[in-house]
Motif scaffolding. Sequence first.
Motif, PDB file in Angstrom:
ATOM      1  N   VAL A 195       0.846  -1.200   0.000  1.00 46.04           N
ATOM      2  CA  VAL A 195       0.000   0.000   0.000  1.00 46.04           C
ATOM      3  C   VAL A 195       0.882   1.252   0.000  1.00 46.04           C
ATOM      4  N   SER A 196       1.865   1.233   0.903  1.00 47.81           N
ATOM      5  CA  SER A 196       2.760   2.386   0.984  1.00 47.81           C
ATOM      6  C   SER A 196       3.520   2.581  -0.328  1.00 47.81           C
ATOM      7  N   PHE A 197       3.912   1.463  -0.945  1.00 47.57           N
ATOM      8  CA  PHE A 197       4.585   1.544  -2.242  1.00 47.57           C
ATOM      9  C   PHE A 197       3.684   2.243  -3.266  1.00 47.57           C
ATOM     10  N   GLY A 198       2.403   1.862  -3.272  1.00 48.99           N
ATOM     11  CA  GLY A 198       1.460   2.459  -4.220  1.00 48.99           C
ATOM     12  C   GLY A 198       1.383   3.967  -4.054  1.00 48.99           C
ATOM     13  N   VAL A 199       1.280   4.406  -2.795  1.00 43.86           N
ATOM     14  CA  VAL A 199       1.201   5.843  -2.527  1.00 43.86           C
ATOM     15  C   VAL A 199       2.499   6.525  -2.960  1.00 43.86           C
ATOM     16  N   ARG A 200       3.631   5.950  -2.560  1.00 48.18           N
ATOM     17  CA  ARG A 200       4.923   6.579  -2.877  1.00 48.18           C
ATOM     18  C   ARG A 200       5.196   6.592  -4.371  1.00 48.18           C
ATOM     19  N   MET A 201       4.721   5.542  -5.052  1.00 47.60           N
ATOM     20  CA  MET A 201       4.936   5.468  -6.497  1.00 47.60           C
ATOM     21  C   MET A 201       4.176   6.600  -7.203  1.00 47.60           C
ATOM     22  N   LEU A 202       2.951   6.851  -6.745  1.00 46.21           N
ATOM     23  CA  LEU A 202       2.175   7.939  -7.346  1.00 46.21           C
ATOM     24  C   LEU A 202       2.878   9.273  -7.122  1.00 46.21           C
ATOM     25  N   VAL A 203       3.420   9.435  -5.915  1.00 50.07           N
ATOM     26  CA  VAL A 203       4.149  10.672  -5.606  1.00 50.07           C
ATOM     27  C   VAL A 203       5.358  10.809  -6.540  1.00 50.07           C
ATOM     28  N   SER A 204       6.130   9.736  -6.659  1.00 45.28           N
ATOM     29  CA  SER A 204       7.324   9.786  -7.511  1.00 45.28           C
ATOM     30  C   SER A 204       6.962  10.029  -8.969  1.00 45.28           C
ATOM     31  N   ALA A 205       5.875   9.392  -9.411  1.00 46.94           N
ATOM     32  CA  ALA A 205       5.489   9.519 -10.820  1.00 46.94           C
ATOM     33  C   ALA A 205       5.093  10.956 -11.158  1.00 46.94           C
ATOM     34  N   SER A 206       4.748  11.737 -10.137  1.00 44.72           N
ATOM     35  CA  SER A 206       4.409  13.140 -10.406  1.00 44.72           C
ATOM     36  C   SER A 206       5.603  13.865 -11.021  1.00 44.72           C
ATOM     37  N   ALA A 207       6.794  13.334 -10.783  1.00 43.34           N
ATOM     38  CA  ALA A 207       7.998  13.952 -11.352  1.00 43.34           C
ATOM     39  C   ALA A 207       7.990  13.916 -12.884  1.00 43.34           C
ATOM     40  N   PHE A 208       7.226  12.991 -13.462  1.00 42.66           N
ATOM     41  CA  PHE A 208       7.132  12.953 -14.922  1.00 42.66           C
ATOM     42  C   PHE A 208       6.535  14.255 -15.450  1.00 42.66           C
ATOM     43  N   TRP A 209       5.690  14.892 -14.645  1.00 41.33           N
ATOM     44  CA  TRP A 209       5.050  16.147 -15.061  1.00 41.33           C
ATOM     45  C   TRP A 209       5.704  17.365 -14.426  1.00 41.33           C
ATOM     46  N   LEU A 210       6.098  17.199 -13.141  1.00 35.68           N
ATOM     47  CA  LEU A 210       6.624  18.351 -12.406  1.00 35.68           C
ATOM     48  C   LEU A 210       8.140  18.429 -12.480  1.00 35.68           C
ATOM     49  N   LEU A 211       8.755  17.361 -12.936  1.00 34.12           N
ATOM     50  CA  LEU A 211      10.204  17.223 -13.011  1.00 34.12           C
ATOM     51  C   LEU A 211      10.846  17.049 -11.637  1.00 34.12           C
ATOM     52  N   LYS A 243       3.323  10.265 -22.414  1.00 35.95           N
ATOM     53  CA  LYS A 243       3.816  11.644 -22.413  1.00 35.95           C
ATOM     54  C   LYS A 243       5.276  11.712 -22.870  1.00 35.95           C
ATOM     55  N   VAL A 244       6.081  10.815 -22.291  1.00 38.11           N
ATOM     56  CA  VAL A 244       7.505  10.823 -22.621  1.00 38.11           C
ATOM     57  C   VAL A 244       7.730  10.403 -24.065  1.00 38.11           C
ATOM     58  N   VAL A 245       7.042   9.321 -24.453  1.00 33.26           N
ATOM     59  CA  VAL A 245       7.315   8.731 -25.759  1.00 33.26           C
ATOM     60  C   VAL A 245       6.672   9.517 -26.892  1.00 33.26           C
ATOM     61  N   VAL A 246       5.453  10.007 -26.655  1.00 31.46           N
ATOM     62  CA  VAL A 246       4.735  10.680 -27.731  1.00 31.46           C
ATOM     63  C   VAL A 246       5.033  12.179 -27.751  1.00 31.46           C
ATOM     64  N   GLN A 247       4.939  12.801 -26.562  1.00 32.33           N
ATOM     65  CA  GLN A 247       5.182  14.244 -26.540  1.00 32.33           C
ATOM     66  C   GLN A 247       6.660  14.569 -26.409  1.00 32.33           C
ATOM     67  N   GLY A 248       7.432  13.561 -25.989  1.00 32.46           N
ATOM     68  CA  GLY A 248       8.854  13.794 -25.864  1.00 32.46           C
ATOM     69  C   GLY A 248       9.198  14.680 -24.683  1.00 32.46           C
ATOM     70  N   GLY A 249       8.373  14.628 -23.637  1.00 34.00           N
ATOM     71  CA  GLY A 249       8.655  15.441 -22.447  1.00 34.00           C
ATOM     72  C   GLY A 249       9.707  14.753 -21.670  1.00 34.00           C
ATOM     73  N   LEU A 282      -2.031   2.993 -14.422  1.00 29.50           N
ATOM     74  CA  LEU A 282      -2.611   3.976 -15.335  1.00 29.50           C
ATOM     75  C   LEU A 282      -1.722   5.214 -15.446  1.00 29.50           C
ATOM     76  N   VAL A 283      -1.245   5.680 -14.290  1.00 28.64           N
ATOM     77  CA  VAL A 283      -0.415   6.882 -14.291  1.00 28.64           C
ATOM     78  C   VAL A 283       0.885   6.633 -15.067  1.00 28.64           C
ATOM     79  N   LEU A 284       1.493   5.463 -14.859  1.00 30.12           N
ATOM     80  CA  LEU A 284       2.740   5.164 -15.566  1.00 30.12           C
ATOM     81  C   LEU A 284       2.502   5.025 -17.065  1.00 30.12           C
ATOM     82  N   ALA A 285       1.323   4.492 -17.431  1.00 28.36           N
ATOM     83  CA  ALA A 285       0.996   4.388 -18.851  1.00 28.36           C
ATOM     84  C   ALA A 285       0.878   5.789 -19.458  1.00 28.36           C
TER      85      ALA A 285
END
Lengths: 321, 270
Positions: free
Chosen positions: B161-177, B264-270, B256-259
């Motif tokens: 559960v904690s991994f799930g929460v932390r993963m979502l937090v970390s994945a925000s870096a894909f947008w926020l850097l 975003k990374v692959v198509v938009q090249g962010g 879903l978020v990682l997808a």
Amino acid sequence: MSVIEVRDVDRSFVVRHRSGRLRRTSTIVRAVRDLSFSVEAGEMVGYIGPNGAGKSTTIKMLTGILVPTAGSLRVAGHTPYAERAALAQRIGVVFGQRTTLWWDLPLRDSYDLLRRIYRIPADRYRENLATFTDLLDLGPLLETPVRQLSLGQRMRGDIAAALLHDPDVVYLDEPTIGLDVVSKSNLRDFLRETNRERGVTVLLTTHDLVDIERLCSRVMVIDAGRLVFDGSLEGLHGLGEARRTLVVDLMEPAPPLDVPTAQTLRVDGPRQWLAFPAEASAAPLLAAIAATHEVADLAILEPNIEDVIKRIYSTGPAPSD
Amino acid sequence: MRSTVSLWFAVAHRSFRRYSTYRAATFAGIFTNSVFGLIISFTYIAVWKQNPTAGGYDVADAVTYAWLGQAMIMTVAVWSGGATDDLAARIKTGDVAIDLYRPVSLLGWYLASDLGRAGYHLLTRGLAPMIFGALVFDLHYPANALVWVHFAVSVVLAVTVSFGVRMLVSASAFWLLDDTGVKHLAAVFAMFFSGLAVPLVLFPGWTSDVAQALPWASYLQVPADIWLGKDQGADVLAAVGFQVLWTVVLLLACHLVLARANRKVVVQGG
């Protein structure tokens, strides 16, 4: 048979920036445009260009982690972005500035993880590991955590990692960056041998033109997203007006020499630099100078690839329109 | 299928080994956990002296809870840390490109890696302060072998559960850097709603019910209640089911978020 096929590939990025308190404008940057080339199996091709020219963008598209905006790519029979997992089995990638190894683990552990990731058959893995350990002199390093390796050692480790699963194509993105002369030379020997013995196709990007001169029979130059040259190294030399330089030391300092067949580039006291067409003889030029001045010494500089490329870069198209 | 499972085991094993190389950090951490265990124990003893049945706990329950809390901090990585921090760092540096072109699932890889880490932290940062606490105080222990098994399952689920929460937090870096802001915010929520600061059973009225329905309750309150025998029979099943539910919901969200991030990374090249 072409192992890499790139046809009319375009890749643009939308770059947003603030243009007011809340307003944001976006501009479209075309990182790569109308890119077409193909690479035959077993070729070793140099891919060069100034920073920001589109080299990395091309490599990313060829590994499938970036989709082209237009055009098509095929690598080893796969469309990279659509069949990324299948393609990964056929390609190896080395990024000089990054590592694919696990920082805190001994080198051997990274290889063991890669064996599982790529499902390398046990005997094949043993054989490859033994070969690379031998050729890259990794023996004493296998039990060392990657973070303790020097840059040169780490790069050797990374190259072995990229080749363990017998890829058909390897992309090397600045593999010699930051290495000393001896390490560079050893690495080049290894790459040449791997290319020859295993028939691995190599696409090499670099800023070190010696890499290209030693390794590649073919070179592609990209500038501002466009392929501006694709041909042999000799062809690159002959491109544009390749010039040789005559350096003369006169007995006395003199104003810039005025010789019809040459252009005086620089004057430094009694020493002067004169450029003349590479195919012309230096003899009449020297005779012309000797007729009016007393010459103490002279040297002729052959055209170097760096100058040629500098000239290509500086006359390339504008970055955007 | 079998080779995928063996890959995850290898990843977890290497992650365990990786953390075990930092011995000094482990000892310093055990010392810190032990000191905080003492401080919190004495605080709880003072509280329960005022109200000997607060939250349905007696004073021994409360002190046991204090030491379980110290044991779980690093095991579930309450605030942050673990494999998910590696991902955030790799997004920032761009090294995530290497993860993306590998023919393995990003989520599976990082989950396996985090479970390996959690295993190491459980055996060191979890066990050692617990033993220290047991030597100094009279603690409550699981009543029988079955409760131990339930507790073990609950701890694994606490990590997922904690991994799930932390993963979502970390994945925000894909947008926020940079995920630092989100991470700090998430840490405050986790600190409060995991029951690490104050047991959730002490929350007044309906706030306790709300807190115990949130994913963070899985971190400490749920496994602690199983350990202390507060949940019996069907309640244990419900408690574990609660953790399973949050694990599934969060991992699905991560997927879903990682997808999206991948797109975003692959198509938009962010």
